[in-house]
Design an enzyme around this catalytic site. Structure first.
Site, PDB file in Angstrom:
ATOM      1  N   ASP A   1       0.795  -1.246   0.000  1.00 46.73           N
ATOM      2  CA  ASP A   1       0.000   0.000   0.000  1.00 46.73           C
ATOM      3  C   ASP A   1       0.826   1.295   0.000  1.00 46.73           C
ATOM      4  O   ASP A   1       0.475   2.256   0.697  1.00 46.73           O
ATOM      5  CB  ASP A   1      -0.955   0.020   1.207  1.00 46.73           C
ATOM      6  CG  ASP A   1      -2.000  -1.093   1.145  1.00 46.73           C
ATOM      7  OD1 ASP A   1      -1.886  -1.979   0.283  1.00 46.73           O
ATOM      8  OD2 ASP A   1      -2.928  -1.086   1.983  1.00 46.73           O
TER       9      ASP A   1
ATOM     10  N   LYS B   1      -7.044  -4.888  -3.330  1.00 43.46           N
ATOM     11  CA  LYS B   1      -7.834  -5.441  -2.219  1.00 43.46           C
ATOM     12  C   LYS B   1      -8.813  -4.397  -1.690  1.00 43.46           C
ATOM     13  O   LYS B   1      -8.585  -3.200  -1.837  1.00 43.46           O
ATOM     14  CB  LYS B   1      -6.903  -5.907  -1.100  1.00 43.46           C
ATOM     15  CG  LYS B   1      -6.066  -4.780  -0.516  1.00 43.46           C
ATOM     16  CD  LYS B   1      -5.064  -5.291   0.487  1.00 43.46           C
ATOM     17  CE  LYS B   1      -4.168  -4.195   1.012  1.00 43.46           C
ATOM     18  NZ  LYS B   1      -4.868  -3.158   1.790  1.00 43.46           N
TER      19      LYS B   1
ATOM     20  N   CYS C   1      -2.228  -2.552   7.486  1.00 42.80           N
ATOM     21  CA  CYS C   1      -2.106  -3.471   6.353  1.00 42.80           C
ATOM     22  C   CYS C   1      -0.813  -4.276   6.363  1.00 42.80           C
ATOM     23  O   CYS C   1      -0.802  -5.444   5.960  1.00 42.80           O
ATOM     24  CB  CYS C   1      -2.297  -2.715   5.049  1.00 42.80           C
ATOM     25  SG  CYS C   1      -4.003  -2.135   4.908  1.00 42.80           S
TER      26      CYS C   1
HETATM   27  C1  VGL Z   1      -4.804   0.909   5.580  1.00 46.23           C
HETATM   28  C2  VGL Z   1      -6.402   1.781   6.968  1.00 46.23           C
HETATM   29  C3  VGL Z   1      -7.367   1.660   5.999  1.00 46.23           C
HETATM   30  C4  VGL Z   1      -3.366   0.508   5.376  1.00 46.23           C
HETATM   31  C5  VGL Z   1      -5.757   0.759   4.596  1.00 46.23           C
HETATM   32  O1  VGL Z   1      -2.913   0.422   4.213  1.00 46.23           O
HETATM   33  O2  VGL Z   1      -2.682   0.264   6.385  1.00 46.23           O
HETATM   34  N1  VGL Z   1      -5.146   1.406   6.772  1.00 46.23           N
HETATM   35  N2  VGL Z   1      -7.030   1.143   4.797  1.00 46.23           N
END
Ligand code: VGL
Ligand code: ZN
Length: 214
Positions: free
Chosen positions: A13, A112, A157
């Site tokens: 991410d 995702k 994540c």
């Molecule tokens: C994430 C919160 C919501 C992350 C993704 O990538 O850690 N955190 N969506």
């Protein structure tokens, strides 16, 4: 006979919305970009995950009347933290971070959290704990058995991806200088403890590069 090691770098991410000025900015997030760029050059296989939500996603506070980011709601799969709207599919916030330089011919992307009703912190299995993303199948097909995990956010994540990787049987390393956390009420320290307890090993990007260069 020793089992042959097949490695992959997992970049979780690292998207514009998670950089400091993004919609869900992670403190010091852009510091992960340089070590990731350096490591990526030495890997034959790089797996990037991307949070890839639809605009009406259940994890967005804006989609629940009277709720604010940080509030929690109950969903069929359990408790869900509500977040600012982030990583909406097709927006520049969902793109890989400007500045990330990956050897694209050796990269696969796993998206995702696209189902409106299901979030996914883990790159492997969504929050319903049933829906596989294809990450594990890809690794099995390539005999990948060791993962070096880095990216954002350490306490969400990255942690969920690392814990699922352990449960799925991988040898897992967290690249400590190439990950940054959100840290909601001590969640960063708790995440580090949790990962260590589960068997995730800690390593620096420099050590990874020295190990992986043949
Ligand atoms: C994430 C919160 C919501 C992350 C993704 O990538 O850690 N955190 N969506
Ligand atoms: Zn998300």
């Amino acid at each position: 006979m020793p089992v042959k090691v097949f490695t992959a770098l997992v970049v979780v991410d690292v998207q514009n919305d998670f950089l400091e000025n993004g919609a869900l900015g992670v403190p010091k997030a852009s510091e992960v970009i340089d070590p990731i760029n350096r490591m990526a050059q030495t890997f034959e296989r790089v797996i990037v995950t991307q949070d890839w939500h639809c605009a009406d996603h259940v994890s967005f506070a804006a989609n629940h009347e009277g709720k604010a980011p940080g509030d929690k709601i109950q969903l069929p799969y359990g408790e869900q933290i509500l977040w600012p709207t982030h990583c909406v599919e097709g927006t520049s916030g969902a793109d890989l971070a400007t500045g990330l330089r990956l050897p694209m011919s050796r990269v696969i992307a796993i998206l995702k959290g696209n189902d409106k009703n299901v979030d996914s912190y883990s790159g492997f299995i969504e929050a319903d704990r049933k829906t596989h993303t294809g990450f594990h199948a890809y690794c099995q097909d390539r005999f990948i058995n060791r993962l070096y995990i880095c990216g954002l956010a350490t306490d969400f994540c990255v942690m969920w991806t690392a814990l699922d990787a352990i449960h799925l049987g991988y040898e897992v390393f967290l690249v400590t200088d190439a990950t940054r956390g959100i840290d909601l009420n001590g969640s960063l320290e708790a995440a580090m403890d949790h990962m260590k307890m589960a068997g995730v090993k800690m390593i620096t990007s420099e050590e990874v590069i020295n190990r992986e260069i043949k």
